[in-house]
Design a protein around this motif. Structure first.
Motif, mmCIF file in Angstrom:
data_model
loop_
_atom_site.group_PDB
_atom_site.id
_atom_site.type_symbol
_atom_site.label_atom_id
_atom_site.label_comp_id
_atom_site.label_asym_id
_atom_site.label_seq_id
_atom_site.Cartn_x
_atom_site.Cartn_y
_atom_site.Cartn_z
ATOM 1 N N LYS A 61 0.872 -1.160 -0.058
ATOM 2 C CA LYS A 61 0.136 -0.171 0.148
ATOM 3 C C LYS A 61 0.776 1.330 0.050
ATOM 4 O O LYS A 61 2.184 1.305 0.475
ATOM 5 C CB LYS A 61 -0.957 0.125 1.223
ATOM 6 N N GLN A 62 0.143 2.345 -0.179
ATOM 7 C CA GLN A 62 0.969 3.590 -0.409
ATOM 8 C C GLN A 62 1.006 4.309 1.005
ATOM 9 O O GLN A 62 0.095 3.964 1.971
ATOM 10 C CB GLN A 62 0.283 4.652 -1.159
ATOM 11 N N LEU A 63 2.253 4.813 1.379
ATOM 12 C CA LEU A 63 2.381 5.446 2.883
ATOM 13 C C LEU A 63 1.509 6.839 2.735
ATOM 14 O O LEU A 63 1.780 7.909 2.282
ATOM 15 C CB LEU A 63 3.794 5.843 2.998
ATOM 16 N N SER A 64 0.267 6.553 3.299
ATOM 17 C CA SER A 64 -0.536 7.557 3.460
ATOM 18 C C SER A 64 -1.532 7.398 4.499
ATOM 19 O O SER A 64 -1.960 6.188 4.906
ATOM 20 C CB SER A 64 -1.699 7.548 2.067
ATOM 21 N N VAL A 93 6.755 10.784 10.288
ATOM 22 C CA VAL A 93 6.072 10.160 11.504
ATOM 23 C C VAL A 93 4.618 10.354 11.753
ATOM 24 O O VAL A 93 3.936 9.397 12.061
ATOM 25 C CB VAL A 93 6.747 11.015 12.781
ATOM 26 N N ASP A 94 3.931 11.415 11.331
ATOM 27 C CA ASP A 94 2.466 11.775 11.388
ATOM 28 C C ASP A 94 1.789 10.536 10.641
ATOM 29 O O ASP A 94 0.956 10.110 11.080
ATOM 30 C CB ASP A 94 2.103 13.262 10.998
ATOM 31 N N SER A 107 -2.638 3.882 14.333
ATOM 32 C CA SER A 107 -3.700 4.288 15.038
ATOM 33 C C SER A 107 -4.901 3.610 14.487
ATOM 34 O O SER A 107 -5.877 3.348 15.230
ATOM 35 C CB SER A 107 -4.055 5.669 15.303
ATOM 36 N N LEU A 108 -4.838 3.589 13.286
ATOM 37 C CA LEU A 108 -6.454 3.007 12.427
ATOM 38 C C LEU A 108 -6.147 1.367 12.113
ATOM 39 O O LEU A 108 -7.201 0.970 11.802
ATOM 40 C CB LEU A 108 -6.609 3.653 11.256
ATOM 41 N N PHE A 145 -4.493 7.769 4.811
ATOM 42 C CA PHE A 145 -5.889 7.210 4.514
ATOM 43 C C PHE A 145 -5.827 5.911 4.135
ATOM 44 O O PHE A 145 -6.856 5.409 3.972
ATOM 45 C CB PHE A 145 -6.404 8.060 3.092
ATOM 46 N N GLU A 146 -4.810 5.090 4.523
ATOM 47 C CA GLU A 146 -4.429 3.668 4.674
ATOM 48 C C GLU A 146 -4.616 3.189 5.899
ATOM 49 O O GLU A 146 -4.269 3.850 6.907
ATOM 50 C CB GLU A 146 -3.195 3.246 3.959
#
Length: 691
Positions: free
Chosen positions: A55-58, A83-84, A91-92, A60-61
């Protein structure tokens, strides 16, 4: 014995360290690392190593409960935005095991955190491991943070690229003002050659140190003691950093192999980067086809012709695009090699030959025709494959390269390549006969020709070979890079005339850009506007004004050199004026049978020993290292290399020193339209390092 193949294997060996961690994991990767992997085995390498998904580093993933392991591969510092994003994903999700791989070494993380001196262990990485456990919600879960320099990637048997540093570009005289602005009056630098590493912004220092560290790792892996040489200010920074790297000194004492590495600033030869003199198929493919999303080098190939789908506005988004990187097929790799390093006609003939051989193996019916290869002919050879799934699978790599060739040959923008080449040849001749303003004035009618309100966009003009805004900007860069080659005239009068002419050109180019009904990708990047409705006259005028401020310093990039000051040969009445590639001149010096020492190719690996030799040479004969001494030569072009230059280098080696192993390294594979972006929009002093 050390060979170029040893260096080409290095990126694949480095990726093995990442692959060893991905079993049963979901892999999150940023665009730069994804592009590096793309040419080093691609997603297939991760999936074969056991990865469950990529997956893309986002932010929204995220992952489901049944996906407890994640591997993050990033090209930046573990600070700020990076880091964010990692925190958001964790967290998700419901991870119990996280591995974070960064291409930036721990020593550079210390620098970024203003920690001086060597510390035991890797405290920055250890602290980040604790944060990962906090975000996963249990300090007993597993977290690993490691540095793996997946920076280099093999694009051909002759070329290694560094996608992570694709936007690293040598400094220009225009950047000197920004460096001096933060310095007291008495300590301002007179030129870029006076600037030292510590005077550069922290972000640029981080980039240079990270690149030097990756190169040091490559030399460690290959057991190489390198002799470094540099041409240009940015190359000096990188070579000096490599020479002073804390692990390099011990390596050089014990390394069994030797190689020469010459770092060259792209700014030493902007003419070659924007010129259309390259008779090369790959260069034209890279220029006219759309880039692969998220990639700097590769392009997207329309695969619709391999299906029975009808071509509609919506069918474009049904199929994933093809590309040039065919890492799973040796046959396709050899075809790509030919397209990249041979002349246009030879490359096209090779594409046809591979198609005929593939069809013959699969016993597919094709109608053989002789003579010139046309896109229609190539498509007629491709179409039988669509009816055989097995044939498609067996020859998918060759078919993608053949489709890229056919789509380039019939592309409406391709005729402008020859138009630009014709203008460049005229301008070269004019430089030897006239002063610079007189030559520059020849571009004004080309701009004014399209100024009317009925001007159409660059993609739909009545004459396909006419120059649009993109081509005119490239011609401006081409001409300004050669400004010092023009005939001299009264200096004061020329300055006044040039200033007046530039105001006219700025106005004409502004009007031309604002009259476009569609903005090309290059204009979108230069203006920061995706749509013509967003682009005001004021914004276009400001963009063009800033362009000219940068253009004015382009001809000064070689002023500090003593011998290799020109890339221009005047007409002598018998032969036309010609462009002399800078890399050709460097290799002529390196391969000179008399082992001539060139003062512009500065030796950088010697340190104190070299200084002592310099002192002794005043009263005794001292032998200094020469870049032609070693059996392997690495040529690192900082700012990018063109496919035409790859062919030139291969021809030079064959003609002058066929036994030498020469490998080209570069920050990127350049197309002419990349150069305005790197010159006018890239923040050369403060690159994005993820902070």
């Amino acid at each position: 014995m050390l060979t170029a193949e040893d260096f080409l294997r290095f990126p694949l060996q480095i990726w093995e360290k990442v692959l060893s961690k991905v079993k049963k994991a979901v892999v999150f990767m940023d665009d730069k690392c994804a592009e590096s992997l793309h040419w080093s085995g691609g997603a297939a390498a991760l999936l074969e190593a056991g990865a469950r998904n990529i997956k893309q580093l986002s932010s929204f993933e995220a992952c489901a409960k049944n996906e407890p392991k994640a591997v993050f591969v990033v090209s930046t510092l573990l600070k700020g935005r990076t880091v964010d994003i990692i925190k958001d994903i964790i967290s998700l999700s419901h991870f119990q095991y996280c591995v974070v791989v960064t291409t930036v070494p721990h020593s550079v993380h210390l620098l970024a955190n203003n920690v001086s001196g060597d510390l035991d262990g890797t405290p920055v990485f250890e602290q980040f491991e604790e944060k990962l456990c906090e975000w996963m919600g249990n300090m007993n879960y597993t977290a690993e943070v490691m540095h793996v320099p997946v920076v280099l990637t093999p694009v051909s048997q002759q070329l290694l690229l560094t996608p992570t540093f694709a936007h690293l570009f040598p400094l220009l005289s225009h950047d000197l003002g920004e460096i001096n602005a933060k310095r007291p009056e008495k300590k301002k630098f007179g030129s870029l050659t006076d600037v030292d590493m510590n005077s550069l912004p922290a972000e640029l220092q981080i980039e240079i140190k990270s690149l030097a560290s990756a190169l040091n790792t490559m030399f460690e892996a290959t057991g190489t003691r390198e002799e470094s040489f540099a041409v240009g200010p940015m190359s000096r920074f990188i070579a000096a950093e490599l020479a002073n790297h804390h692990q390099a000194k011990n390596r050089r004492k014990t390394a069994p192999n030797k190689a020469s590495v010459i770092f060259v600033d792209r700014t030493m030869d902007i003419t070659g980067a924007v010129g259309h003199h390259g008779d090369n198929l790959a260069e034209k493919i890279l220029t006219v086809l759309k880039p692969l999303p998220g990639h700097v080098t590769d392009i997207q190939v329309d695969m619709l012709e391999l299906t029975t789908l009808q071509r509609t506005p919506h069918s474009q988004n049904i199929l994933a695009p093809g590309c040039l990187a065919q890492t799973q097929s040796p046959v396709a790799q050899s075809l790509w090699e030919a397209m990249l390093t041979s002349k246009h006609k030879e490359g096209v003939m090779e594409v046809r030959r591979h198609l005929v051989e593939a069809a013959s193996k699969e016993k597919l019916p094709i109608k053989m025709t002789m003579g010139r290869v046309t896109p229609e002919q190539l498509c007629s050879y491709i179409s039988p494959f669509r009816n055989s799934w097995g044939a498609l699978e067996n020859h998918c790599g060759v078919l993608q390269l053949a489709l890229a060739t056919a789509q380039t040959l019939r592309h409406p923008n391709l005729p402008r390549w020859d138009s630009c080449l014709a203008f460049e040849r005229l301008l070269l001749q004019a430089l030897g006969d006239s002063d610079f303003p007189a030559v520059l004035r020849q571009l004004l009618p080309l701009m004014q020709h399209h100024e009317g309100p009925d001007s159409s966009s660059s993609g739909s003009r009545s004459r396909k070979d006419e120059c649009g805004p993109d081509e005119l900007i490239l011609l401006l860069v081409y001409l300004y890079s050669l400004a010092d080659e023009a005939q001299p005239s009264d200096h004061h009068a020329e300055e006044e005339e040039l200033e007046k002419l530039e105001r006219e050109l700025i106005g004409a180019l502004t009007l031309l850009i604002t009259n476009q009904t569609e903005l090309s990708p290059m204009l979108q990047k230069l203006t920061g506007c995706a749509d013509p409705e967003e682009l005001s006259v004021e914004r276009a005028h400001t963009t063009v004004e800033k362009m000219f401020q940068t253009l004015q310093g382009l001809s000064q990039t070689r002023d500090h050199l003593k011998q290799l000051r020109s890339v221009y040969t005047e007409s002598d009445g018998v032969h036309q004026a010609t462009y002399r590639p800078f890399l050709r001149q460097i290799l002529e010096q390196v391969f000179h049978p008399d082992r001539v020492e060139c003062p512009d190719i500065e030796h950088m690996s010697g340190g104190l020993t070299d200084l002592l030799k310099t002192g002794f040479s005043m009263f005794m004969k001292v032998s200094r290292p020469h870049p032609g001494d070693n059996p392997v030569l690495l040529l690192f072009v900082v700012g990018g290399v063109t496919p035409s230059e790859l062919r030139l280098i291969r021809e030079m080696v064959t003609a002058h020193k066929p036994g030498t192993q020469v490998l080209v390294l570069a920050t990127r594979l350049l197309r002419p339209t990349d150069v305005p972006e790197l010159l006018f929009t890239t923040n050369r002093l403060v690159p994005d390092v993820g902070v």
